[in-house]
Design a protein around this motif. Structure first.
Motif, short mmCIF file in Angstrom:
data_model
loop_
_atom_site.label_atom_id
_atom_site.label_comp_id
_atom_site.label_asym_id
_atom_site.label_seq_id
_atom_site.Cartn_x
_atom_site.Cartn_y
_atom_site.Cartn_z
N ALA A 189 14.71 60.33 50.25
CA ALA A 189 14.80 58.87 50.30
C ALA A 189 15.83 58.35 49.30
O ALA A 189 16.63 57.46 49.61
CB ALA A 189 13.44 58.25 50.02
N GLU A 190 15.86 58.92 48.10
CA GLU A 190 16.84 58.52 47.09
C GLU A 190 18.26 58.81 47.58
O GLU A 190 19.17 58.01 47.39
CB GLU A 190 16.59 59.27 45.78
CG GLU A 190 15.50 58.67 44.91
CD GLU A 190 15.97 57.46 44.13
OE1 GLU A 190 17.02 56.88 44.46
OE2 GLU A 190 15.28 57.09 43.17
N ALA A 191 18.45 59.97 48.19
CA ALA A 191 19.78 60.33 48.68
C ALA A 191 20.26 59.32 49.72
O ALA A 191 21.44 58.94 49.74
CB ALA A 191 19.75 61.74 49.28
N PHE A 192 19.35 58.86 50.58
CA PHE A 192 19.73 57.87 51.58
C PHE A 192 20.07 56.53 50.93
O PHE A 192 21.07 55.89 51.27
CB PHE A 192 18.60 57.69 52.59
CG PHE A 192 18.89 56.67 53.64
CD1 PHE A 192 19.71 56.98 54.72
CD2 PHE A 192 18.38 55.39 53.55
CE1 PHE A 192 20.00 56.03 55.70
CE2 PHE A 192 18.67 54.43 54.51
CZ PHE A 192 19.48 54.76 55.59
N LEU A 224 15.95 71.05 39.93
CA LEU A 224 15.96 71.41 41.35
C LEU A 224 15.98 70.16 42.23
O LEU A 224 16.64 70.14 43.29
CB LEU A 224 14.73 72.26 41.69
CG LEU A 224 14.74 73.70 41.13
CD1 LEU A 224 13.39 74.37 41.41
CD2 LEU A 224 15.88 74.51 41.74
N ALA A 225 15.28 69.10 41.78
CA ALA A 225 15.30 67.85 42.53
C ALA A 225 16.70 67.24 42.53
O ALA A 225 17.16 66.72 43.57
CB ALA A 225 14.29 66.87 41.93
N VAL A 226 17.38 67.31 41.39
CA VAL A 226 18.76 66.82 41.32
C VAL A 226 19.66 67.63 42.24
O VAL A 226 20.50 67.07 42.96
CB VAL A 226 19.27 66.87 39.87
CG1 VAL A 226 20.77 66.54 39.81
CG2 VAL A 226 18.50 65.90 38.98
N LEU A 227 19.49 68.94 42.25
CA LEU A 227 20.29 69.81 43.13
C LEU A 227 20.02 69.48 44.59
O LEU A 227 20.97 69.38 45.39
CB LEU A 227 19.96 71.27 42.84
CG LEU A 227 20.71 72.31 43.70
CD1 LEU A 227 22.22 72.19 43.51
CD2 LEU A 227 20.23 73.72 43.37
N LEU A 228 18.75 69.28 44.94
CA LEU A 228 18.40 68.92 46.31
C LEU A 228 18.99 67.57 46.66
O LEU A 228 19.47 67.36 47.80
CB LEU A 228 16.88 68.89 46.48
CG LEU A 228 16.37 68.46 47.86
CD1 LEU A 228 16.87 69.40 48.95
CD2 LEU A 228 14.83 68.41 47.86
N PHE A 229 19.00 66.64 45.73
CA PHE A 229 19.61 65.32 45.95
C PHE A 229 21.10 65.48 46.28
O PHE A 229 21.60 64.86 47.23
CB PHE A 229 19.44 64.47 44.70
CG PHE A 229 20.20 63.18 44.72
CD1 PHE A 229 19.69 62.05 45.33
CD2 PHE A 229 21.47 63.09 44.13
CE1 PHE A 229 20.40 60.85 45.36
CE2 PHE A 229 22.18 61.91 44.15
CZ PHE A 229 21.65 60.78 44.77
N VAL A 248 22.72 68.15 47.45
CA VAL A 248 22.90 68.83 48.74
C VAL A 248 22.58 67.87 49.89
O VAL A 248 23.33 67.80 50.88
CB VAL A 248 21.99 70.07 48.82
CG1 VAL A 248 22.01 70.66 50.23
CG2 VAL A 248 22.44 71.12 47.82
N THR A 249 21.49 67.13 49.76
CA THR A 249 21.12 66.17 50.81
C THR A 249 22.17 65.08 50.96
O THR A 249 22.51 64.68 52.09
CB THR A 249 19.75 65.54 50.49
OG1 THR A 249 18.78 66.56 50.30
CG2 THR A 249 19.30 64.62 51.62
#
Length: 233
Positions: free
Chosen positions: A100-103, A32-37, A39-40
């Motif tokens: 933060a990782e996505a940014f 789910l964290a990877v999916l959120l990453f 999407v973000t």
């Protein structure tokens, strides 16, 4: 008369059914964290303001930011797991770190997309990252080996990496392919260490905190595997 304190049982001491349930919850939250990453990241790329701001921070310092954030969140996740039973804090920490990782990944992904076969390169890097992550995690879960001895090695390795990054920025030299290879090795060691903590130091209610540490290690591994692929392009 004082009420008895609840007994702490590490995951390794649980029944087979309880362990399987814990692992299922933990890796579901990692997914789910990877999916959120993803999407973000997509939403960030829809905003020129965010993309331009992220690109303005390039020039080497984003690498330091990533490693510094990784070291902080790994220690924070371990602290949460060992000292807090508040799932709200775990969820909040996981969400903040994913954003933060996505940014942080914006500049690297933008450069990758601009390359020939950039999408294919990203796919290959993702597949290799997932395969290594699954293999390393599987080794710990199946053998139940305690890799806590890696903590001091990883700490020294990451501080050496930070020193090399700072030196590269100050004196203007490129760290090159072998530095990325070394960072992949450190990320692999971190996956072993974090998975070992999950098995031997976390209890069955700390699956979100476990997912937080595993996601941090996964993204560090992906960053440098992608860097290796980009250096070969």
């Amino acid at each position: 008369m004082e009420s008895p304190q609840p007994q702490f049982l590490p995951v390794s001491a649980l029944s087979d059914e309880q362990r399987v349930d814990f692992y299922r919850k933990t890796y579901t939250y990692v997914a789910l964290a990877v999916l959120l990453f993803i999407v973000t990241e997509y939403l960030f790329f829809q905003s020129p303001v965010i993309v331009n701001f992220a690109m303005s921070l390039t020039g080497g310092w984003s690498w330091l930011l990533l490693l510094g954030a990784f070291m902080f969140i790994t220690n924070y996740a371990e602290g949460l797991a060992l000292n807090s039973r508040d799932k709200t804090k775990h969820y909040l920490a996981l969400g903040i770190y994913v954003v933060a990782e996505a940014f942080i990944f914006i500049p690297l992904l933008l450069i990758a997309f601009s390359m020939i076969d950039g999408v294919e390169m990203l796919q290959k890097a993702a597949v290799m990252t997932i395969a290594l992550f699954a293999g390393l995690s599987g080794v710990v879960i199946i053998t139940k080996k305690d890799f806590s001895f890696l903590k001091s090695i990883l700490t020294i390795g990451f501080f050496l990496a930070l020193g090399l990054m700072v030196a590269g920025l100050l004196f203007g030299f490129d760290l090159g392919l072998w530095f990325s290879v070394g960072m992949v090795a450190l990320a692999a060691g971190s996956i072993l260490y974090t998975t070992s903590n999950m098995v031997h130091k976390y209890d069955e209610e700390q699956y979100v905190a476990a997912a937080l540490g595993l996601f941090a290690s996964l993204m560090l591994l992906f960053w440098y595997i992608l860097r290796i692929f980009m250096s070969r392009d």
